[in-house]
Design a protein around this motif. Sequence first.
Motif, PDB file in Angstrom:
ATOM      1  N   ALA A   1       0.775  -1.211   0.031  1.00  0.00           N
ATOM      2  CA  ALA A   1      -0.015  -0.058   0.081  1.00  0.00           C
ATOM      3  C   ALA A   1       0.933   1.214  -0.013  1.00  0.00           C
ATOM      4  N   MET A   2       1.974   1.353   0.635  1.00  0.00           N
ATOM      5  CA  MET A   2       2.660   2.567   0.830  1.00  0.00           C
ATOM      6  C   MET A   2       3.526   2.518  -0.504  1.00  0.00           C
ATOM      7  N   THR A   3       3.895   1.529  -1.101  1.00  0.00           N
ATOM      8  CA  THR A   3       4.632   1.555  -2.306  1.00  0.00           C
ATOM      9  C   THR A   3       3.638   2.315  -3.453  1.00  0.00           C
ATOM     10  N   SER A   4       2.423   1.673  -3.241  1.00  0.00           N
ATOM     11  CA  SER A   4       1.328   2.547  -4.508  1.00  0.00           C
ATOM     12  C   SER A   4       1.022   3.851  -4.031  1.00  0.00           C
ATOM     13  N   ILE A   5       0.864   4.053  -2.838  1.00  0.00           N
ATOM     14  CA  ILE A   5       0.698   5.407  -2.421  1.00  0.00           C
ATOM     15  C   ILE A   5       1.909   6.410  -2.524  1.00  0.00           C
ATOM     16  N   SER A   6       3.057   5.888  -2.406  1.00  0.00           N
ATOM     17  CA  SER A   6       4.370   6.720  -2.636  1.00  0.00           C
ATOM     18  C   SER A   6       4.487   6.771  -4.230  1.00  0.00           C
ATOM     19  N   THR A   7       4.236   5.953  -4.984  1.00  0.00           N
ATOM     20  CA  THR A   7       4.284   5.993  -6.531  1.00  0.00           C
ATOM     21  C   THR A   7       3.241   7.043  -6.879  1.00  0.00           C
ATOM     22  N   ILE A   8       2.063   7.220  -6.634  1.00  0.00           N
ATOM     23  CA  ILE A   8       0.997   8.046  -7.164  1.00  0.00           C
ATOM     24  C   ILE A   8       1.575   9.714  -6.298  1.00  0.00           C
ATOM     25  N   ALA A   9       2.005   9.603  -5.003  1.00  0.00           N
ATOM     26  CA  ALA A   9       2.197  10.731  -4.227  1.00  0.00           C
ATOM     27  C   ALA A   9       3.665  11.529  -5.086  1.00  0.00           C
ATOM     28  N   ALA A  10       4.491  10.404  -5.615  1.00  0.00           N
ATOM     29  CA  ALA A  10       5.603  11.204  -6.345  1.00  0.00           C
ATOM     30  C   ALA A  10       5.686  11.976  -7.477  1.00  0.00           C
ATOM     31  N   PHE A  11       4.445  12.060  -8.311  1.00  0.00           N
ATOM     32  CA  PHE A  11       4.149  12.546  -9.301  1.00  0.00           C
ATOM     33  C   PHE A  11       3.810  14.304  -8.960  1.00  0.00           C
ATOM     34  N   GLY A  12       3.650  14.333  -7.689  1.00  0.00           N
ATOM     35  CA  GLY A  12       3.295  15.622  -7.092  1.00  0.00           C
ATOM     36  C   GLY A  12       4.710  16.212  -6.290  1.00  0.00           C
ATOM     37  N   PHE A  13       5.155  15.312  -5.474  1.00  0.00           N
ATOM     38  CA  PHE A  13       6.242  15.704  -4.701  1.00  0.00           C
ATOM     39  C   PHE A  13       7.349  15.944  -5.380  1.00  0.00           C
ATOM     40  N   MET A  14       7.623  15.062  -6.237  1.00  0.00           N
ATOM     41  CA  MET A  14       9.113  15.292  -6.988  1.00  0.00           C
ATOM     42  C   MET A  14       9.080  16.587  -7.747  1.00  0.00           C
ATOM     43  N   PRO A  15       8.224  17.077  -8.620  1.00  0.00           N
ATOM     44  CA  PRO A  15       8.109  18.494  -9.197  1.00  0.00           C
ATOM     45  C   PRO A  15       8.184  19.448  -8.099  1.00  0.00           C
ATOM     46  N   LEU A  16       7.621  18.904  -6.918  1.00  0.00           N
ATOM     47  CA  LEU A  16       7.323  20.081  -5.947  1.00  0.00           C
ATOM     48  C   LEU A  16       8.637  20.431  -5.443  1.00  0.00           C
ATOM     49  N   TRP A  17       9.494  19.660  -5.229  1.00  0.00           N
ATOM     50  CA  TRP A  17      10.816  19.715  -4.483  1.00  0.00           C
ATOM     51  C   TRP A  17      11.896  20.037  -5.507  1.00  0.00           C
ATOM     52  N   LEU A  18      11.715  19.557  -6.725  1.00  0.00           N
ATOM     53  CA  LEU A  18      12.779  19.987  -7.691  1.00  0.00           C
ATOM     54  C   LEU A  18      12.508  21.587  -8.293  1.00  0.00           C
ATOM     55  N   PHE A  19      11.204  21.912  -8.333  1.00  0.00           N
ATOM     56  CA  PHE A  19      10.986  23.298  -8.651  1.00  0.00           C
ATOM     57  C   PHE A  19      11.171  24.090  -7.273  1.00  0.00           C
ATOM     58  N   SER A  20      11.251  23.918  -6.078  1.00  0.00           N
ATOM     59  CA  SER A  20      11.364  24.721  -5.014  1.00  0.00           C
ATOM     60  C   SER A  20      12.684  24.724  -4.682  1.00  0.00           C
ATOM     61  N   LEU A  21      13.026  23.707  -3.579  1.00  0.00           N
ATOM     62  CA  LEU A  21      14.389  23.664  -2.989  1.00  0.00           C
ATOM     63  C   LEU A  21      15.538  23.055  -3.988  1.00  0.00           C
ATOM     64  N   GLY A  22      14.804  22.548  -5.162  1.00  0.00           N
ATOM     65  CA  GLY A  22      15.906  22.185  -5.960  1.00  0.00           C
ATOM     66  C   GLY A  22      16.506  23.135  -6.608  1.00  0.00           C
ATOM     67  N   GLN A  23      15.810  24.233  -6.707  1.00  0.00           N
ATOM     68  CA  GLN A  23      16.444  25.404  -7.641  1.00  0.00           C
ATOM     69  C   GLN A  23      17.710  25.821  -6.870  1.00  0.00           C
ATOM     70  N   VAL A  24      17.951  25.724  -5.917  1.00  0.00           N
ATOM     71  CA  VAL A  24      19.137  26.267  -4.923  1.00  0.00           C
ATOM     72  C   VAL A  24      20.228  25.291  -5.607  1.00  0.00           C
ATOM     73  N   VAL A  25      20.042  23.960  -5.623  1.00  0.00           N
ATOM     74  CA  VAL A  25      21.013  23.025  -5.892  1.00  0.00           C
ATOM     75  C   VAL A  25      21.810  23.182  -7.393  1.00  0.00           C
ATOM     76  N   PHE A  26      20.342  23.405  -8.205  1.00  0.00           N
ATOM     77  CA  PHE A  26      20.732  23.688  -9.783  1.00  0.00           C
ATOM     78  C   PHE A  26      21.344  24.956  -9.700  1.00  0.00           C
TER      79      PHE A  26
END
Length: 458
Positions: free
Chosen positions: A238-263
């Motif tokens: 269940a966690m894998t399924s939820i994690s996979t679905i949530a990744a579509f929102g959280f990955m861009p969220l982190w990459l476009f926010s805090l990830g900008q500092v790293v980029f």
Amino acid sequence: MCPIWPLHIIILYLLALCPVWVICQAAPNLLANFEPDSLTIHMDAYNFIDVNVTGGLQPADEFSFNIPNDHVAGATWNSSYKVTEDDVTNGRWNGRLQVYGKFLGRTDLSLEVQRGSASPKLPVNGSVAVTVLRPERVIDTIFTTSVALFVSLIFINFGCAMHWPTVKDVLKRPIGPLIGMCGQFIFMPLMTFGLGYLVFPSMPEMHLGMFCTGVAPGGGASNIWTFILGGNLDLSLAMTSISTIAAFGFMPLWLFSLGQVVFRNANIVVPYARIAMFVVGLIVPLSIGLGIQKWLPRISAFMVRILKGFSTTLLLFIIIFAIVTNLYIFELFTWEIIVAGMGVPWLGYAAGYLLARICRQPHADALAISIETGIQNTGIAIFLLRYALPQPEADLTTVVPVSVAIMTPFPMMAIFIYQKIKACFKNRGQQKKRLEESNNSVVPGYSEPAIVATIDVK
């Protein structure tokens, strides 16, 4: 008191500045122009750069080159490096450098001039950017294409394997998934972001590879390890399924926010379009899998049966193929890379288990949460880095998720060995106890002499 006070302070300052003034007067006002103004070459290959220097030339001038990252590129003179009388008369000096690539990366090439044997080398204005890439090979295209294909197939499998009744049952008491979500999409990104500054203070590209690994969803191998180690498999699925679905929102969220500092620290523009296309490219196969589950149940059942084996094979394929086709990656293995490879999953394991136990979850659930938090889908991280970044950054940053993938199984293997040894000792203890009980038991009416007497009679 000094008789010339306070003039002695001014005199001391002048005496201190005098050598600096002399050096500045001796420094030539030379400007170097390079053709081409930037150079891109492959490893173990070379190219030429024409140099034109103008300014206050003198016949005694001798030019040399300076390459800060000499492990990336080197150079040799393909012409004379000394200024002649004709050069002074013409007001310019022309030369040629042969630049050869050593290893992946970027560096600058500039000139220095020595005016007289006893004088120090002085910098010449102007520089040229040098980029060293891997040579383009057919096997690299095969690798990238096959990884993209297999990642799409694994997400089709994820869509087929989503057991909605189990997910609904877990969501009725969502304590476990909520703990896992906090560990997976809050602790792991923040931990990799902070740890990256400690481990890679002067290597922003590696910091970026570490951060992209931290924002990836949980790996498919987490379900296998949860089953092997006796964790709550239903919760893990269940966690894998939820994690996979949530990744579509959280990955861009982190990459476009805090990830900008790293980029920004890595001097790379955030590839918004490519990341968005990457996310869409994962949503499509996941939707296909859900459609197969609804309308083609037999095919869906087959896809579910091969999910664990296929996901493990995919992970091993990406790691082994990446290593075999890019043996250079081990040249990048330093103590920082090894520490990063251990730190990402091992800290995830510890944080997930500790947080679950603080929230009073049973051991089986805490173990599933710990494994789900610590195991990252390094295949997605590698694919994201290869797809989103330009070269050579795409190749350089891949070493971090590869290191994470190599270091991930060791704690799980240690726990598995410990469980087997413990079970072995427990079984031996139980067998010994049963043997002692059988030896101490006495059958009523049964004695050895009676048997002997019977035998004698016969």
